[in-house]
Design a protein around this motif. Structure first.
Motif, short mmCIF file in Angstrom:
data_model
loop_
_atom_site.label_atom_id
_atom_site.label_comp_id
_atom_site.label_asym_id
_atom_site.label_seq_id
_atom_site.Cartn_x
_atom_site.Cartn_y
_atom_site.Cartn_z
N LEU A 47 39.09 39.98 54.97
CA LEU A 47 38.41 40.92 55.86
C LEU A 47 37.00 40.42 56.20
O LEU A 47 36.37 39.73 55.40
N PRO A 48 36.49 40.79 57.37
CA PRO A 48 35.14 40.37 57.78
C PRO A 48 34.07 41.18 57.06
O PRO A 48 33.35 41.96 57.67
N LEU A 49 33.99 40.99 55.75
CA LEU A 49 33.07 41.74 54.90
C LEU A 49 32.46 40.81 53.86
O LEU A 49 33.00 39.75 53.57
N PRO A 50 31.33 41.20 53.28
CA PRO A 50 30.85 40.45 52.11
C PRO A 50 31.80 40.70 50.94
O PRO A 50 32.35 41.80 50.80
N TYR A 51 32.02 39.70 50.12
CA TYR A 51 32.90 39.82 48.95
C TYR A 51 32.07 39.69 47.67
O TYR A 51 31.11 38.92 47.63
N HIS A 52 32.49 40.42 46.65
CA HIS A 52 31.78 40.40 45.37
C HIS A 52 32.63 39.74 44.29
O HIS A 52 33.87 39.79 44.33
N HIS A 53 31.96 39.14 43.33
CA HIS A 53 32.63 38.50 42.20
C HIS A 53 32.29 39.30 40.95
O HIS A 53 31.12 39.41 40.57
N VAL A 54 33.31 39.84 40.30
CA VAL A 54 33.13 40.67 39.11
C VAL A 54 33.87 40.02 37.94
O VAL A 54 34.99 39.53 38.11
N VAL A 55 33.24 40.00 36.77
CA VAL A 55 33.84 39.38 35.58
C VAL A 55 33.90 40.40 34.45
O VAL A 55 32.90 41.03 34.12
N PHE A 56 35.09 40.54 33.84
CA PHE A 56 35.29 41.38 32.67
C PHE A 56 35.65 40.48 31.49
O PHE A 56 36.61 39.72 31.56
N THR A 57 34.90 40.58 30.39
CA THR A 57 35.09 39.69 29.25
C THR A 57 35.45 40.47 27.99
O THR A 57 34.84 41.50 27.69
N LEU A 58 36.42 39.96 27.23
CA LEU A 58 36.79 40.58 25.95
C LEU A 58 35.81 40.14 24.85
O LEU A 58 35.41 38.97 24.79
N PRO A 59 35.45 41.04 23.94
CA PRO A 59 34.64 40.64 22.78
C PRO A 59 35.42 39.64 21.92
O PRO A 59 36.65 39.62 21.94
N SER A 60 34.71 38.82 21.17
CA SER A 60 35.35 37.78 20.38
C SER A 60 36.35 38.35 19.37
O SER A 60 37.37 37.73 19.07
N ALA A 61 36.07 39.54 18.83
CA ALA A 61 36.98 40.14 17.85
C ALA A 61 38.35 40.41 18.46
O ALA A 61 39.39 40.21 17.83
#
Length: 361
Positions: A47-61
């Motif tokens: 789409l003709p829109l700005p795109y965002h980059h999102v990151v979800f990270t698991l804790p080491s445990a």
């Protein structure tokens, strides 16, 4: 950024089948793959829109639990992260819209350690809950898209709830140093401290536009744990490669590491996914069901030109192309190279090649 009136992919989709038929036996496998890649290009879906980059990270445990239960925990990571994004985006206090999400699983850190996290590419806005208008992102430049703190808290709650439910159903198992976690009380005690820790959710600056999104996705969707460009040497000491130390700043992040060859291979093999596991998934407006209609509606509301129409039925001058199922190995589009009678030998022969290396950076 309006879509061009004509793309190379439009030409190949319209006339490629007839051209292949007319040139049967004279095309290399590389040429056929290139044509397939061009015809399957999804530029029109952007789409003709700005795109965002999102990151979800698991804790080491939880990462340690995921290593012994890849299919189950990686799937829970996808579910918790996507549900978090869709829920917060739909909340009128934040965006109040239905959004589309493309999510990619990475299981590695820069030094090939086990580090499960989800990369998401999300357009800067979505459909209003009634589907009648486009809702753009709002807020200060440094508070773009959705609030990180709210995302982090919901992601933490959902992931822990889903993991506890999976344990209660016997869907996760434990071996070696984690064997004690099989007991419900021990498992609950191990998760308890995680309910109060800060979970890592990160949002990067918006992409410049559709071309930047394609370039980024091409790197992250087809990437392995390490690319050839990071390798420096293989000698009696082992494997030397470049990596980034994210605890440092600036140029100090760029470092060099040498691992014994067997340790390098061991770390690399940590990131081989279970058979049949899909590391790229689409949610919300981009989910397979309804994706075409949702994108068409967004384009209508944004006032951008729809993709050029391609005739669904071939003309009299264009022979129909056989419709095949996707490739069972890569999921890509399969192409008929040649038809030949039973008992006859095909004219086409795949040239023998020596594969020196694959650079997936």
């Amino acid at each position: 950024m309006p879509r061009p009136a004509l793309e190379v992919a439009d030409i190949f989709r319209s006339h490629g089948p007839a051209w292949r038929t007319a040139n049967v036996g004279h095309l290399s496998l590389g040429q056929l793959k290139a044509m397939a890649a061009i015809e399957a290009c999804r530029t029109a879906e952007l789409l003709p829109l700005p795109y965002h980059h999102v990151v979800f990270t698991l804790p080491s445990a939880i990462g340690a639990i995921a290593w012994q239960n890849k299919t189950e925990v990686y799937s829970l990571l996808f579910k918790a992260a996507s549900e978090t994004m869709l829920t917060i985006a739909a909340d009128p206090k934040h965006l109040g819209a239905r959004i589309g999400v493309t999510a990619v699983l990475h299981s590695w850190g820069s030094a090939l350690t086990h580090h499960p996290h989800i990369h998401m590419i999300v357009p800067g806005g979505g459909l209003s809950l009634d589907g009648e208008r486009f809702v753009p992102c709002r807020g200060h430049r440094r508070r773009f898209f959705l609030p990180v703190r709210v995302l982090s808290r919901l992601f933490r709650r959902l992931m822990l709830e889903k993991l506890a439910a999976a344990h209660g159903k016997g869907l996760v198992s434990f071996k070696g140093s984690l064997a004690a976690l099989a007991a419900p009380a021990t498992f609950a005690a191990a998760l308890k401290p995680l309910r109060w820790k800060k979970w890592f959710v990160y949002i990067k600056e918006p992409f410049a536009g559709p071309k930047a999104v394609l370039a980024y996705l091409s790197r992250y969707t087809h990437r392995v744990a390490i690319s050839n460009t990071r390798l420096i040497a293989l000698d009696e000491r082992g494997v030397t490669f470049r990596y980034k130390d994210y605890r440092a700043d600036g140029l100090a992040r760029r470092k060099v590491m040498t691992l014994a060859a067997d340790e390098f291979i061991r770390r690399f093999m940590l990131h081989i996914l279970p058979k049949g596991f899909h590391r790229i998934r689409h949610y919300g407006l981009f989910a397979s069901t309804g994706r075409a209609a949702n994108i068409a509606r967004l384009r209508e509301l944004l006032g951008s030109a729809p993709p050029a129409e391609i005739n669904a039925t071939p003309s009299q001058d264009e022979p129909a192309e056989t419709v095949l199922p996707p490739c069972p190995c890569c999921g890509g589009r399969m192409i008929v190279i040649e038809f030949f009678e039973r008992g006859m030998q095909p004219r086409y022969r795949q040239p023998s090649v020596t594969i020196i290396g694959i650079d997936t950076s």
